[in-house]
Scaffold this active site. Sequence first.
Site, PDB file in Angstrom:
ATOM      1  N   CYS A 186      -4.092  -3.554   3.341  1.00 51.27           N
ATOM      2  CA  CYS A 186      -3.365  -4.831   3.532  1.00 51.27           C
ATOM      3  C   CYS A 186      -3.724  -5.701   2.455  1.00 51.27           C
ATOM      4  O   CYS A 186      -4.861  -5.195   1.464  1.00 51.27           O
ATOM      5  CB  CYS A 186      -3.857  -5.677   4.809  1.00 51.27           C
ATOM      6  SG  CYS A 186      -3.131  -4.492   6.267  1.00 51.27           S
ATOM      7  N   SER A 200      -8.686  11.834  -0.108  1.00 49.69           N
ATOM      8  CA  SER A 200      -8.717  12.268  -1.150  1.00 49.69           C
ATOM      9  C   SER A 200     -10.386  12.807  -1.280  1.00 49.69           C
ATOM     10  O   SER A 200     -10.981  12.601  -0.226  1.00 49.69           O
ATOM     11  CB  SER A 200      -8.713  11.077  -2.471  1.00 49.69           C
ATOM     12  OG  SER A 200      -9.822  10.329  -2.432  1.00 49.69           O
ATOM     13  N   GLY A 201     -10.678  13.741  -2.269  1.00 50.25           N
ATOM     14  CA  GLY A 201     -11.773  13.980  -2.556  1.00 50.25           C
ATOM     15  C   GLY A 201     -12.949  13.228  -3.368  1.00 50.25           C
ATOM     16  O   GLY A 201     -13.989  13.649  -3.655  1.00 50.25           O
TER      17      GLY A 201
END
Length: 611
Positions: free
Chosen positions: A2, A359-360
């Site tokens: 947000c 994600s990595g």
Amino acid sequence: MCGVVGIRRFDGAPVDPELLAEMGRRLHHRGPDAHGVWCSGSVGFAHTRLSIIDLEGSAQPMAGAGEHTHIAFNGEILNYRELRAQLDYPFTTSGDTEVLLAVYQRYGAAGVARLRGQFAYAIHDARTGETHLFRDRLGILPLYYWATDRVFAFASEIKALLPVLDSPRVDTASLHDFLAHRSVPAPYTFLTGVRKVPQGHHLVVRADGTLRIEPFWTLPSAQETLRVAPREAVGLLDDALRASVRDALVADVPVGAYLSGGVDSSLICALVAKQRNGEGLHTFSAAFGDERVDETQWARLAAGIVGSDHHETIITPENFRDDWARLSWHRDAPLSEPADIAVFRLAELARAHVKVVLSGEGSDELFAGYPKYRYARATRAAGALPSGALRRLEQSLPARGAKLSIALRAISEPSYAERMRGWFAPFSSHERARLLGGPPHRSVLEPYRDGTGDTLRRMLYADVHTWLADNLLERGDRMSMAASLELRPPFLDHRVAELAFRLPSSVKVRGGVTKWIVKELARQHLPAGLIDRPKVGFKVPLDTWFRGGLREMAFDLLIGPSSFVGSTFDAAAVRRLLDAHAAGTRDEQPRIWTLLSLEVWHRELRANTGA
């Protein structure tokens, strides 16, 4: 994710709700699902919402029980259900925002230590007259502020602070920082007086205008290192990462994952597939039309193994021309990496299918994934070498010696701290002083000096506090939010980070293999060919593009009559960089990119503010 903004006045004047609304409108991309404003006398918050949990409820800003507290919250508390079950509180919603109010009511500001997840939030307590700001432990989510003797303002992004700034000005001291880091380390930013709350910090604003900022979390010290066998260490990481992935899937909307075909993203996807029994996973990757950096075959292989519905996008030089300026506006700073634009295009692709993506990110900085970590000891010992001779050798290297150039610039730096920083620095301290007409007026080297333990551990500590927090995570947040997509990195669960810094360095770089422990865990899920292939990373082939389709743009922007870079830096030195790269005698694309990004950002700043 947000967007949050807030104002607190110290002169007794009421907060203007329309000003708050205008600040919030500048963060519409962070929260296109709902907007809200709350004002009470000299304090006010605004919020833009991307609905992930409790989709129909949990409107913000939200009042606590009794109306004594109000919150504006950006992020996800992934253990909110556990916390809720432990709290005696009159809940009226089913989301995580109200849990934060309940935690504050029960434990006060110290309750932040009980949270798992990624967060940046503000709570105003009318009973104490204090406003509290918190930023998550690793700095996954951003939080900026500006303070004078009359007003304090905060926001998720700098652009939302512009309506309250007297007159935005570039902080020239930050130019040195940018040329050394490709970003500006906390607490500084590119704008004078605008600061960022450092990762893992708590800021208190009192009614008299005084501020207090202090860490609520730090990485384990070297004295806390565990004595474990390598295989036991792999088991500990397996447990921690499985728990983190399980938490990261908490959402009331679809969750997907980035899949580059590298070890980190492939491992995350494999763990997600195990958690979901192979059902309903969308994965996303990007390519650049250049076989030297094309990993799509590996991404497709990994997608086949985990059984995902895989999607790809191609990034072109035209994307760079089209997106560079507007993404600089989203970043509120120069794009630190060419991959910023590629990450946005990837986020745009993902947003067409899901609202949250894993994600990595963070694995390399926690577990030593970059090639430079093999040379941690040499970086410390290199102070005995003649720096002038090393610089001359570096300057004589041809284009094919680009990787050696990076190493020579790093080890030629005058101090151990500078040598650690030098591995990721586009320009050496000597070059920065020449370009800007003198040395810096302040130092931001504390993270390179404050680490403890062996040389690898110190290098990792510095990278977590600079490269990761101020570059990679800032990029990940801004580029995903530009597409209204929430990004979650399971490696950066604080339990995984704490484990990483309790494990001995011998399981991170082992037998010359970087990120050994992560690769050994990945072997339980993925084929050896994917794990043992050379690291490519998310690279963009700008060396070729700057000699082709982007060449004219580079010359025009950096040495043209209206160039900020050309008028601020040594113009002759800038010209030599461009000429050497265009002629093919040197590979200067990282440095050209750094200067071009600064120029493009400054033009956007000037167009939007007149600065």
